[in-house]
Scaffold this motif. Structure first.
Motif, short mmCIF file in Angstrom:
data_model
loop_
_atom_site.label_atom_id
_atom_site.label_comp_id
_atom_site.label_asym_id
_atom_site.label_seq_id
_atom_site.Cartn_x
_atom_site.Cartn_y
_atom_site.Cartn_z
N VAL A 151 -43.64 -2.07 2.51
CA VAL A 151 -43.89 -1.75 3.92
C VAL A 151 -44.51 -0.37 4.05
N VAL A 152 -43.93 0.60 3.33
CA VAL A 152 -44.46 1.96 3.38
C VAL A 152 -45.87 2.02 2.81
N ILE A 153 -46.11 1.29 1.72
CA ILE A 153 -47.45 1.27 1.14
C ILE A 153 -48.45 0.68 2.13
N ALA A 154 -48.06 -0.39 2.81
CA ALA A 154 -48.96 -1.05 3.76
C ALA A 154 -49.23 -0.19 4.99
N TRP A 198 -47.30 17.87 -1.14
CA TRP A 198 -46.61 18.16 0.12
C TRP A 198 -47.01 17.10 1.15
N ASN A 199 -46.44 15.90 1.02
CA ASN A 199 -46.76 14.82 1.94
C ASN A 199 -45.56 13.87 2.03
N TRP A 200 -45.56 13.02 3.07
CA TRP A 200 -44.44 12.14 3.33
C TRP A 200 -44.25 11.08 2.25
N ASN A 201 -45.35 10.57 1.73
CA ASN A 201 -45.23 9.54 0.70
C ASN A 201 -44.53 10.05 -0.55
N ALA A 202 -44.88 11.26 -0.96
CA ALA A 202 -44.24 11.84 -2.14
C ALA A 202 -42.75 12.08 -1.90
N LEU A 203 -42.41 12.53 -0.70
CA LEU A 203 -40.99 12.73 -0.36
C LEU A 203 -40.25 11.40 -0.35
N SER A 233 -53.78 -3.50 -9.96
CA SER A 233 -54.53 -4.55 -9.27
C SER A 233 -53.69 -5.75 -8.88
N ASN A 234 -52.47 -5.84 -9.40
CA ASN A 234 -51.58 -6.95 -9.08
C ASN A 234 -50.37 -6.41 -8.32
N PRO A 235 -50.28 -6.65 -7.00
CA PRO A 235 -49.19 -6.06 -6.21
C PRO A 235 -47.80 -6.41 -6.71
N LEU A 236 -47.60 -7.65 -7.18
CA LEU A 236 -46.26 -8.04 -7.66
C LEU A 236 -45.88 -7.27 -8.92
N LEU A 237 -46.83 -7.10 -9.83
CA LEU A 237 -46.55 -6.36 -11.05
C LEU A 237 -46.42 -4.85 -10.77
N VAL A 238 -47.13 -4.38 -9.76
CA VAL A 238 -46.96 -2.98 -9.36
C VAL A 238 -45.54 -2.76 -8.85
N MET A 239 -45.03 -3.68 -8.04
CA MET A 239 -43.65 -3.59 -7.57
C MET A 239 -42.66 -3.69 -8.73
N GLY A 260 -50.00 4.01 3.36
CA GLY A 260 -50.63 4.19 2.06
C GLY A 260 -51.61 5.33 2.00
N ALA A 261 -52.18 5.72 3.13
CA ALA A 261 -53.16 6.80 3.16
C ALA A 261 -52.53 8.14 3.54
N ALA A 262 -51.21 8.20 3.59
CA ALA A 262 -50.54 9.42 4.05
C ALA A 262 -50.22 10.38 2.90
N GLY A 263 -50.94 10.25 1.79
CA GLY A 263 -50.73 11.15 0.67
C GLY A 263 -50.29 10.41 -0.58
N GLY A 264 -50.45 11.05 -1.72
CA GLY A 264 -50.13 10.43 -2.99
C GLY A 264 -48.63 10.34 -3.22
N PHE A 265 -48.17 9.20 -3.71
CA PHE A 265 -46.76 9.02 -4.02
C PHE A 265 -46.35 9.84 -5.25
N GLU A 266 -47.32 10.22 -6.07
CA GLU A 266 -47.02 10.91 -7.32
C GLU A 266 -46.50 12.31 -7.12
#
Length: 371
Positions: free
Chosen positions: A255-258, A270-275, A50-56, A261-267
């Motif tokens: 920048v990528v998150i903004a 088979w999506n660009w965010n994960a790559l 919930s806190n973008p700075l702490l997430v970073m 962010g809806a282009a697939g899970g980073f975790e």
């Protein structure tokens, strides 16, 4: 005849400072989760991520800090094995890693859960005792000790098989930039492939295998760097270009998150965010790790009594910090203050208390042999 570049057998003051700083960073990392960072923890005051700075803050930490610990573990492995032999080496690992792992699994994990469950109204000692006898157990942050035990046995087996000969070829200098770049791309692609099956956040025997391609590579890099003490000879001139790359990579994450962010899970998946995320991590880690060791190698890094005290108690602080963070953050929950103020205050207090508690425990006869 003695080797002109003996493998590390004594602690280096600069490296010890890095180890202390990374231990404190682990404490800050877990405290950040309480106040809106991302990740798993025993209790949180604010919603996850919930806190973008702490997430970073957590994302950057995760890219390198545990990998750096694996690098150091590999760095000191050849000398320890060579000095003790397979039997004593594995026995020592069982004492230094296995006993803290068991203590956390069966004693400190239930204590931390009991502290986190303060809202139940039941007496803390009763909750703790019930947790020890029949509650949920786990290694918590001591998954690191579990992983190192596995790595130690794998190293001993491979050493016996001749994969790591005592006088084998060692790295005399940092790899060329092109080689480092290929290694970063390669480990990122391997991590992406692993996360197709086991995404970040999913555990197998308490281990997040999605991060282990990098951990394994860094452990092996530490072994290769040991004979010529390479980690103690990294210059800032060699590290700064990679730090610039790391900073540029860090800037791209929000920048990528903004934008995507809806282009697939980073975790994973088979999506660009994960790559992107799988490749992003080694680019950040390489620059930060090289810069930390270049800083540690400066002649000004000397080991005074305060620094030696912190270094001696770093592993103990790592072990005991979860209940310390839990107790302090639970207490701070009653204070009407902004989450970021609590993060700063609880983090500072947790660092001081964890190291002090570790020092007190090491004063108990026999404990110093383990911690």
């Amino acid at each position: 005849m003695a080797s002109p570049h003996p493998t590390p057998t004594q602690r280096n003051a600069g490296i010890d400072l890095v180890r202390v700083l990374m231990t404190m960073l682990v404490i800050l990392h877990h405290t950040a989760i309480v106040y809106g960072g991302s990740g798993g923890w025993f209790w949180r005051q604010e919603p996850n991520a919930s806190n973008p700075l702490l997430v970073m803050f957590n994302a950057v930490n995760q890219s390198y800090f545990m990998g750096l610990f694996f690098l150091l573990a590999g760095y000191y492995t050849p000398a320890s094995f060579g000095r003790k032999g397979a039997g004593r080496y594995l026995a020592d690992r069982g004492i230094r890693l296995g006993l803290p792992l068991l203590a956390f699994f069966f004693v400190l994990f239930p204590l931390t859960v009991a502290i986190a469950d303060a809202v139940s109204g039941e007496d803390l000692l009763r909750r703790w005792g019930r947790g020890i006898m029949g509650g949920t157990h786990g290694p918590g942050p001591l998954w690191f000790a579990l992983a190192l035990l596995i790595f130690a046995h794998a190293y001993a087996l491979l050493r016996w098989a001749g994969a790591f000969p005592a006088s084998g070829r060692a790295a005399a200098a940092l790899p060329r930039p092109g080689t480092l770049l290929l290694a970063m791309l390669g480990i990122g692609l391997v991590a992406f492939a692993v996360r197709l099956v086991i995404p970040v956040g999913h555990e197998v025997l308490w281990l997040q295998l999605g991060y282990f391609p990098g951990y394994i590579l860094l452990f092996l890099a530490g072994i290769a760097a040991a004979p010529n003490r390479l980690l103690e000879r990294i210059g800032m001139r060699a590290a700064l270009p990679w730090l610039a790359v790391a900073v540029l990579a860090i800037v791209t994450l929000p920048v990528v998150i903004a934008l995507h962010g809806a282009a697939g899970g980073f975790e994973g998946g088979w999506n660009w965010n994960a790559l992107y995320y799988a490749l992003w991590e080694p680019f950040v880690a390489t620059g930060v790790i090289l810069t930390l060791f270049a800083w540690a190698a400066a002649p000004a890094r000397r080991s005074g009594p305060v620094a030696r005290w912190f270094a001696a108690n770093a592993f103990g602080a790592f072990i005991v910090h979860p209940p310390v963070v839990g107790a302090l953050s639970r207490w701070a929950a009653t204070i009407p203050a902004a989450p970021w103020i609590k993060f700063i205050g609880v983090s500072a207090a947790a660092c001081i208390c964890a190291f002090a508690l570790a020092s007190a425990l090491r004063a108990i006869p026999g404990v110093r042999r383990v911690l």
